[in-house]
Structure formats: C-alpha cells, structure tokens
Design a protein around this motif. Structure first.
Motif, short mmCIF file in Angstrom:
data_model
loop_
_atom_site.label_atom_id
_atom_site.label_comp_id
_atom_site.label_asym_id
_atom_site.label_seq_id
_atom_site.Cartn_x
_atom_site.Cartn_y
_atom_site.Cartn_z
N VAL A 101 -26.24 34.72 46.98
CA VAL A 101 -26.95 35.61 46.55
C VAL A 101 -25.80 36.75 46.57
CG1 VAL A 101 -28.69 35.41 48.66
CG2 VAL A 101 -25.93 35.74 49.33
N VAL A 102 -26.58 37.84 45.90
CA VAL A 102 -26.10 38.98 45.04
C VAL A 102 -26.73 40.13 46.16
CG1 VAL A 102 -25.73 40.73 43.88
CG2 VAL A 102 -25.15 38.40 43.51
N THR A 103 -25.81 40.74 47.02
CA THR A 103 -26.51 42.15 48.29
C THR A 103 -26.17 42.69 48.48
OG1 THR A 103 -27.62 42.38 49.99
CG2 THR A 103 -25.45 40.79 49.87
N SER A 104 -26.77 43.84 47.88
CA SER A 104 -26.66 45.88 48.61
C SER A 104 -25.74 45.37 50.28
CB SER A 104 -27.48 46.31 48.50
OG SER A 104 -27.49 46.61 47.01
N LYS A 105 -26.00 44.59 50.69
CA LYS A 105 -25.19 44.49 52.06
C LYS A 105 -23.89 44.57 52.11
CE LYS A 105 -29.48 42.05 54.00
NZ LYS A 105 -29.66 42.67 55.35
N ASN A 106 -23.37 44.80 53.03
CA ASN A 106 -21.31 44.80 52.96
C ASN A 106 -21.33 43.80 53.88
OD1 ASN A 106 -21.73 45.53 55.54
ND2 ASN A 106 -21.06 47.53 56.06
N LYS A 107 -20.12 43.17 54.31
CA LYS A 107 -19.36 41.45 54.49
C LYS A 107 -20.63 41.90 55.91
CE LYS A 107 -16.16 39.49 51.77
NZ LYS A 107 -16.54 40.60 50.25
N LYS A 108 -19.82 43.08 56.58
CA LYS A 108 -20.40 42.92 58.16
C LYS A 108 -22.29 42.96 57.94
CE LYS A 108 -20.02 45.55 62.50
NZ LYS A 108 -21.56 44.79 63.27
N GLN A 109 -22.99 43.68 57.66
CA GLN A 109 -24.27 43.30 57.61
C GLN A 109 -24.56 42.08 57.09
OE1 GLN A 109 -24.63 47.44 54.90
NE2 GLN A 109 -25.58 47.84 56.42
N PHE A 110 -23.88 41.63 55.57
CA PHE A 110 -24.65 40.34 55.58
C PHE A 110 -24.79 39.19 56.63
CE2 PHE A 110 -24.05 35.98 54.21
CZ PHE A 110 -25.53 35.74 53.40
N PHE A 111 -22.82 39.08 57.62
CA PHE A 111 -22.89 37.77 58.33
C PHE A 111 -23.47 38.15 59.61
CE2 PHE A 111 -19.12 36.78 55.89
CZ PHE A 111 -19.80 35.81 55.63
N ASP A 112 -23.98 39.48 60.05
CA ASP A 112 -25.27 40.13 61.59
C ASP A 112 -26.15 39.47 61.22
OD1 ASP A 112 -22.38 40.74 62.51
OD2 ASP A 112 -22.84 43.14 62.28
N GLU A 113 -26.67 39.56 59.69
CA GLU A 113 -27.65 39.96 59.41
C GLU A 113 -28.26 38.34 58.82
OE1 GLU A 113 -29.29 43.60 57.76
OE2 GLU A 113 -28.28 44.85 58.40
N THR A 114 -27.86 37.23 58.69
CA THR A 114 -28.10 36.18 58.25
C THR A 114 -27.81 34.70 59.09
OG1 THR A 114 -26.19 35.93 57.43
CG2 THR A 114 -27.96 36.38 55.83
N LYS A 115 -27.64 35.33 60.75
CA LYS A 115 -27.23 34.97 61.61
C LYS A 115 -29.14 33.93 61.97
CE LYS A 115 -24.09 37.58 63.97
NZ LYS A 115 -23.94 38.68 65.47
N LEU A 116 -30.14 33.88 61.93
CA LEU A 116 -31.22 33.53 62.03
C LEU A 116 -31.48 32.51 60.95
CD1 LEU A 116 -33.23 36.39 64.03
CD2 LEU A 116 -32.28 34.07 64.59
N PHE A 117 -30.73 32.74 59.52
CA PHE A 117 -31.35 32.23 58.36
C PHE A 117 -29.74 31.74 58.03
CE2 PHE A 117 -33.35 36.61 59.20
CZ PHE A 117 -34.68 35.70 59.24
N PRO A 118 -29.59 30.87 57.74
CA PRO A 118 -28.20 29.49 58.15
C PRO A 118 -28.62 29.17 56.59
CG PRO A 118 -29.57 28.44 60.03
CD PRO A 118 -30.14 29.51 59.42
N GLU A 119 -30.26 28.92 56.42
CA GLU A 119 -30.17 28.46 54.48
C GLU A 119 -29.18 29.65 53.82
OE1 GLU A 119 -32.80 26.69 56.76
OE2 GLU A 119 -32.30 29.01 56.76
N ILE A 120 -29.02 30.93 54.18
CA ILE A 120 -28.61 31.67 53.13
C ILE A 120 -27.16 32.37 53.82
CG2 ILE A 120 -28.39 34.18 52.87
CD1 ILE A 120 -31.55 34.49 53.77
N ALA A 121 -26.59 32.14 55.21
CA ALA A 121 -25.25 31.95 55.36
C ALA A 121 -24.66 31.50 55.10
CB ALA A 121 -25.14 32.73 56.69
N ASP A 122 -25.12 30.61 55.01
CA ASP A 122 -23.63 28.76 54.97
C ASP A 122 -23.77 28.62 52.86
OD1 ASP A 122 -23.78 28.16 57.65
OD2 ASP A 122 -25.18 26.86 57.24
N LEU A 123 -24.60 29.74 51.64
CA LEU A 123 -24.58 29.45 50.89
C LEU A 123 -22.89 29.70 50.76
CD1 LEU A 123 -27.48 31.82 49.56
CD2 LEU A 123 -27.16 28.78 49.71
#
Length: 206
Positions: A101-123
C-alpha cells in the motif's frame, strides 16, 4: 501485460472509508467555527488530512486533526472492505504477486486505522505520507516504494480511486488502474491504463 507487483491506495480503494473521513473532518472543522460542506472534503480525499485543511484555510489544522483522530477511532466499526477486496488480496498472495500500500495516511493513522484490517496492516510493503517529503499527488511515495523494495517500474501497477493517485502514478512513470468502485462519479481518469469496474477485474491483468 503481466504485473508481478501491485500497489494499492487504501481509502475508497480497499476500504470503503471516504465518506466517514470526509464527515469526520467536516464535523471536526465545524467546531472551529468553519462550515465546509462534506462534499468538498470528499472531493479531496486522497490527499493528506493536513493538506486538505490547509487548502481550506484552516489555521488550527493540528487541533482539528487531533479531534478528527479521536472521533474517527470511535467510528471505525462502520468501515468495511469493498465487496471482493479480501478475496482479491488472498488470490494475489496465492499467485505470488508482491502487494503493498502507498497511502496519504501518516504512520500513526495507518496503524490506528487498519486494526480491523489485518490483511493490510500485516503487508510487508507499506509507504505512508511521512516516508517522503512530498506526499501524493507527487510521484515520490511510489518512487520511494519502488526503490526501497527493489521493484521494477515496468512490472508494477498502482491501483487507486482518485485523480491524486493517478497523478502520482503518472509522475512516477508506472501504470495506473482506476478503482471505479470507490471513485467519485464523473472522475476523469485520462492517464489510467485501465479502468476497473470491480476488484475481480484486476485478476485478469495479472
């Protein structure tokens, strides 16, 4: 063309989140006495939150983002994958395709907002807005990802829902596929190599 690497935007490409983001930003900004329609926020989703607020002339954007983060976290249960996305990610992994993934979220937002989506968080391939000086629509985040993970441009496809994603891919010199299932109606993807009607359409390109 056969692609061995597929990079994704997150919001409104993988996760149906753009309206919740826009609504939360609007409510957070309203508490500063600034009333901006949700539709105007929605039209800029794909850019970092601070850039959106600065574009609207919000002086206390740091405070607005802090309030936004708290409120968004409370409502994350409303988020979901688009139909077919989870199966698409699983199939790409089975086919030995490198995905990230290449996102406009910063790192904190990314890890906070992908908690419910492990398929993304674990990439293994994750690029956030604080990895480069210039965020999307600059091509820098994609170029950083390509160089950092030793990918080849010609075999890399970027999938996103906004003109900012398309512009980033164009500037980086890689092929772009428009995720029309999450795009704003009427968005013109003039530089897109592909316009996908559903996540399943991506599998035909691989």
């Amino acid at each position: 063309m056969a692609y061995t690497n597929v990079l994704f935007d997150i919001d409104n490409t993988l996760v149906n989140s753009a309206f919740l983001i826009a609504e939360t930003l609007q409510k957070s900004t309203l508490k500063e006495g600034i009333d901006i329609p949700v539709s105007r926020f929605r039209s800029l989703i794909g850019m970092p939150g601070d850039e959106i607020l600065k574009r609207f002339g919000v002086e206390n954007w740091q405070r607005v983002l802090e309030r936004y983060s708290v409120d968004f976290s409370k409502n994350m249960y409303k988020l979901s994958y688009f139909t077919g996305i989870k199966e698409l990610l699983e199939k790409l992994i089975q086919e030995k395709i490198k995905i990230g993934v290449v996102t406009s979220k910063n790192k904190k937002q990314f890890f906070d907002e992908t908690k419910l989506f492990p398929e993304i968080a674990d990439l293994k391939i994750i690029t956030t807005s604080d990895d480069t000086e210039k965020p999307k629509p600059s091509g820098d985040p994609l170029l950083f990802t390509i160089h950092h993970h030793d990918l080849r441009k010609k075999s890399t496809l970027y999938v996103g829902d906004s003109m900012y994603d398309m512009q980033a891919a164009y500037e980086a010199g890689i092929d772009f596929a428009a995720a029309s299932w999450g795009a704003l109606p009427g968005t013109k993807f003039e530089f897109a190599k592909y316009v996908l009607k559903s996540p399943a359409d991506l599998l035909t390109l691989i």
